[in-house]
Design a protein around this motif. Structure first.
Motif, PDB file in Angstrom:
ATOM      1  N   ARG A  75       0.831  -1.214   0.000  1.00 19.80           N
ATOM      2  CA  ARG A  75       0.000   0.000   0.000  1.00 19.80           C
ATOM      3  C   ARG A  75       0.862   1.258   0.000  1.00 19.80           C
ATOM      4  O   ARG A  75       0.585   2.216  -0.737  1.00 19.80           O
ATOM      5  N   SER A  76       1.922   1.267   0.788  1.00 19.31           N
ATOM      6  CA  SER A  76       2.827   2.422   0.815  1.00 19.31           C
ATOM      7  C   SER A  76       3.555   2.578  -0.507  1.00 19.31           C
ATOM      8  O   SER A  76       3.779   3.699  -0.978  1.00 19.31           O
ATOM      9  N   SER A  79       1.247   4.100  -3.041  1.00 20.82           N
ATOM     10  CA  SER A  79       1.087   5.528  -2.750  1.00 20.82           C
ATOM     11  C   SER A  79       2.324   6.311  -3.165  1.00 20.82           C
ATOM     12  O   SER A  79       2.222   7.434  -3.656  1.00 20.82           O
TER      13      SER A  79
END
Length: 106
Positions: A75-76, A79
């Protein structure tokens, strides 16, 4: 990459895999299966079963922690890919710089 570090890591992982893969099989090869099955029905061996249960619970908990950590890392990373770097990287020029051997040897 340093080849000696890579070989050490490969050797250590193979050693650990063989050791922890063969240890349970060697332990079970010496057990009299008929005796174990007779005793298993009586409900004996509470400490051993509790210890095995603890290991199963801790393994599942560690697997869950690793799964959550991997999900958060992905997820990071997604992003991070969406963030504007502040410049146009389409026609950026890159180069590499190598130091003289006299400086690298120190």
């Amino acid at each position: 990459m340093d080849s000696s570090v890579l070989l050490f890591t490969l050797g250590a992982s193979l050693f650990a895999g063989i050791l922890f893969g063969l240890a349970p099989s060697l332990k079970t090869s010496r057990v009299d299966l008929q005796e174990v099955l007779k005793e298993g029905g009586r409900g004996s061996g509470g400490v051993r079963h509790r210890l095995q249960g603890f290991f199963v619970v801790s393994e599942v908990a560690l697997a869950l922690v690793l799964l959550v950590g991997a999900g958060l890392m992905i997820r990071s990373l997604t992003s991070l890919w969406r963030v504007n770097p502040g410049f146009n990287p389409n026609h950026a020029i890159t180069f590499s710089l190598s130091l003289p051997k006299s400086i690298r040897a120190k």
